[in-house]
Scaffold this motif. Structure first.
Motif, PDB file in Angstrom:
ATOM      1  N   LEU A  18      44.836  -9.167  -4.161  1.00 36.99           N
ATOM      2  CA  LEU A  18      43.740  -8.441  -4.789  1.00 36.99           C
ATOM      3  C   LEU A  18      42.493  -8.457  -3.919  1.00 36.99           C
ATOM      4  N   ALA A  19      42.293  -9.538  -3.160  1.00 42.76           N
ATOM      5  CA  ALA A  19      41.131  -9.608  -2.273  1.00 42.76           C
ATOM      6  C   ALA A  19      41.169  -8.495  -1.231  1.00 42.76           C
ATOM      7  N   CYS A  20      42.327  -8.278  -0.628  1.00 43.08           N
ATOM      8  CA  CYS A  20      42.454  -7.207   0.370  1.00 43.08           C
ATOM      9  C   CYS A  20      42.221  -5.839  -0.261  1.00 43.08           C
ATOM     10  N   VAL A  21      42.736  -5.649  -1.468  1.00 49.40           N
ATOM     11  CA  VAL A  21      42.561  -4.372  -2.151  1.00 49.40           C
ATOM     12  C   VAL A  21      41.099  -4.156  -2.505  1.00 49.40           C
ATOM     13  N   ALA A  22      40.406  -5.211  -2.947  1.00 46.97           N
ATOM     14  CA  ALA A  22      38.995  -5.083  -3.309  1.00 46.97           C
ATOM     15  C   ALA A  22      38.137  -4.758  -2.094  1.00 46.97           C
ATOM     16  N   VAL A  23      38.454  -5.371  -0.966  1.00 49.62           N
ATOM     17  CA  VAL A  23      37.693  -5.099   0.261  1.00 49.62           C
ATOM     18  C   VAL A  23      37.774  -3.623   0.632  1.00 49.62           C
ATOM     19  N   VAL A  24      38.989  -3.079   0.674  1.00 52.41           N
ATOM     20  CA  VAL A  24      39.143  -1.687   1.093  1.00 52.41           C
ATOM     21  C   VAL A  24      38.570  -0.726   0.049  1.00 52.41           C
ATOM     22  N   THR A  25      38.605  -1.098  -1.222  1.00 52.87           N
ATOM     23  CA  THR A  25      38.094  -0.214  -2.258  1.00 52.87           C
ATOM     24  C   THR A  25      36.605   0.044  -2.081  1.00 52.87           C
ATOM     25  N   ALA A  51      34.865  10.224  -7.420  1.00 56.41           N
ATOM     26  CA  ALA A  51      36.281  10.247  -7.053  1.00 56.41           C
ATOM     27  C   ALA A  51      36.904   8.866  -7.184  1.00 56.41           C
ATOM     28  N   ALA A  52      36.164   7.825  -6.777  1.00 60.35           N
ATOM     29  CA  ALA A  52      36.680   6.465  -6.896  1.00 60.35           C
ATOM     30  C   ALA A  52      36.880   6.080  -8.360  1.00 60.35           C
ATOM     31  N   LEU A  53      35.911   6.414  -9.209  1.00 59.48           N
ATOM     32  CA  LEU A  53      36.046   6.097 -10.634  1.00 59.48           C
ATOM     33  C   LEU A  53      37.176   6.900 -11.269  1.00 59.48           C
ATOM     34  N   LEU A  54      37.327   8.153 -10.833  1.00 57.65           N
ATOM     35  CA  LEU A  54      38.434   8.966 -11.332  1.00 57.65           C
ATOM     36  C   LEU A  54      39.763   8.330 -10.971  1.00 57.65           C
ATOM     37  N   GLY A  55      39.899   7.860  -9.729  1.00 61.37           N
ATOM     38  CA  GLY A  55      41.138   7.219  -9.307  1.00 61.37           C
ATOM     39  C   GLY A  55      41.406   5.938 -10.071  1.00 61.37           C
ATOM     40  N   ALA A 124      40.621  10.987  -4.549  1.00 62.52           N
ATOM     41  CA  ALA A 124      40.822   9.993  -5.611  1.00 62.52           C
ATOM     42  C   ALA A 124      42.162   9.280  -5.496  1.00 62.52           C
ATOM     43  N   LEU A 125      43.136   9.860  -4.779  1.00 60.63           N
ATOM     44  CA  LEU A 125      44.482   9.285  -4.726  1.00 60.63           C
ATOM     45  C   LEU A 125      44.521   7.852  -4.191  1.00 60.63           C
ATOM     46  N   PRO A 126      43.876   7.527  -3.060  1.00 60.05           N
ATOM     47  CA  PRO A 126      43.935   6.128  -2.616  1.00 60.05           C
ATOM     48  C   PRO A 126      43.300   5.162  -3.605  1.00 60.05           C
ATOM     49  N   PHE A 127      42.250   5.604  -4.294  1.00 61.74           N
ATOM     50  CA  PHE A 127      41.609   4.730  -5.277  1.00 61.74           C
ATOM     51  C   PHE A 127      42.481   4.579  -6.523  1.00 61.74           C
ATOM     52  N   MET A 128      43.316   5.573  -6.804  1.00 62.06           N
ATOM     53  CA  MET A 128      44.260   5.434  -7.915  1.00 62.06           C
ATOM     54  C   MET A 128      45.278   4.343  -7.598  1.00 62.06           C
TER      55      MET A 128
END
Length: 333
Positions: A18-25, A51-55, A124-128
């Motif tokens: 989750l740390a890696c995912v949070a960093v890139v987000t 777009a990030a919130l939509l994803g 939005a796709l990567p943030f989804m």
């Protein structure tokens, strides 16, 4: 069968993933803001947060629907999402450039509106994918979420600093190349540490797909596409026609600065007929917009022509040793 009966991954593995995912987000949002500010206009940079919130919202909705019928989906779903997130973060912006609307016709054509909506969906796709993984890991450890949730919050702060650093080193679009490595690292952590993940041939395929998002991949080319109505696009066109040459490009957290030698772009100084000859000029662009000329001189005396331009009048009227200039970027004033 409830999720409580499933064998969940260890808290350390989940926190690292989750740390890696949070960093890139977080970092990717900063990189997208800078990339859109250069390639399009700052109005479109406001779309990044939406777009990030939509994803993330779509990811949470998907998780709620899938968990009802397939509570064990995450055993295969999480590595697939992590593998997909790497190329998505690396390529979504390039794909959005193909759909980008023609801005002056946005209010006159429904086709341009549809292209704008398509651009938002692609971004939005990567943030989804990231949002689904984030929600899944928090859900799996919902009984004792403190450590995992803390890793998410701390890593989000790290991502903000990392995003500013990367855009200062390489610009927004290039920073997305490097950030694509974070989901691939998260995939490696999950594959090695999660007890439900056995190394199988399909995992190597997923890892290979994730590597496509890495910087230095043969598939990576110069990202972005500057809007054709911006001055930087015209200068780059002249470079391809051998009618101009790039001199320098610099990045920071607030702007991209480009300096070109463009003989066909010379600013008239409206100087007195008796003025000294004007020195050679270079053309400065900030975030793709024309900022003005920069004199190619070594000493101030080479710009004596400035003593005969209207901007010199206040200096003749008031003999001030210290002058405050607001909004000055090229040094001409």
């Amino acid at each position: 069968m409830s999720a409580n009966s499933l064998r969940t991954p260890g808290v350390v593995v989940s926190a690292g993933t989750l740390a890696c995912v949070a960093v890139v987000t977080i970092a990717a949002q900063i990189a997208l803001v800078r990339a859109l500010s250069v390639d399009t206009y700052y109005h479109f940079a406001y779309l990044v947060i939406g777009a990030a919130l939509l994803g993330f919202g779509a990811g949470g909705t998907a998780l709620a629907l899938i968990n009802r019928r397939h509570p064990a989906w995450w055993k295969r779903g999480v590595p697939i999402l992590l593998a997909a997130a790497a190329p998505l973060f690396g390529w979504a912006y390039r794909a959005s450039a193909l759909l980008r609307p023609d801005v002056p016709f946005l209010l006159h054509s429904w086709i341009e509106v549809a292209r704008l909506l398509g651009t938002i969906v692609v971004l939005a796709l990567p943030f989804m994918a990231a949002g689904t993984v984030t929600a899944t890991l928090l859900y799996l450890h919902r009984n004792r979420p403190g450590f995992v949730y803390g890793a998410n919050l701390i890593s989000s702060g790290v991502g903000a600093g990392l995003g500013l650093l990367l855009v200062s080193l390489a610009g927004g679009a290039r920073a997305l190349n490097w950030l694509a490595a974070a989901p691939a690292i998260a995939l490696a952590i999950w594959m090695i540490g999660a007890p439900v993940s056995r190394v199988r041939p399909r995992h190597f395929i997923l890892a290979f797909v994730a590597l496509l998002g890495f910087p230095g991949s043969p598939a990576m080319r110069e990202p972005g596409s500057v809007d054709r109505y911006k001055g930087l696009a015209h200068a780059e066109l002249l470079v391809r026609q051998d009618s101009a040459r790039p001199v320098a490009r610099r990045f920071d957290a607030l702007s991209q600065v480009d300096l070109f030698d463009v003989p066909s772009m010379r600013q008239t100084l409206f100087a007195s007929p008796r003025a000294a000859p004007a020195p050679e000029q270079l053309t400065l662009f900030i975030d793709g917009h024309l900022a003005g000329p920069v004199f190619a001189i070594q000493r101030p005396e080479e710009a004596d022509v400035l003593a005969a331009v209207p901007q010199a009048l206040p200096y003749r009227v008031v003999n001030a040793r210290r002058v405050l200039l607001l909004g000055e970027v090229t040094g001409t004033n």
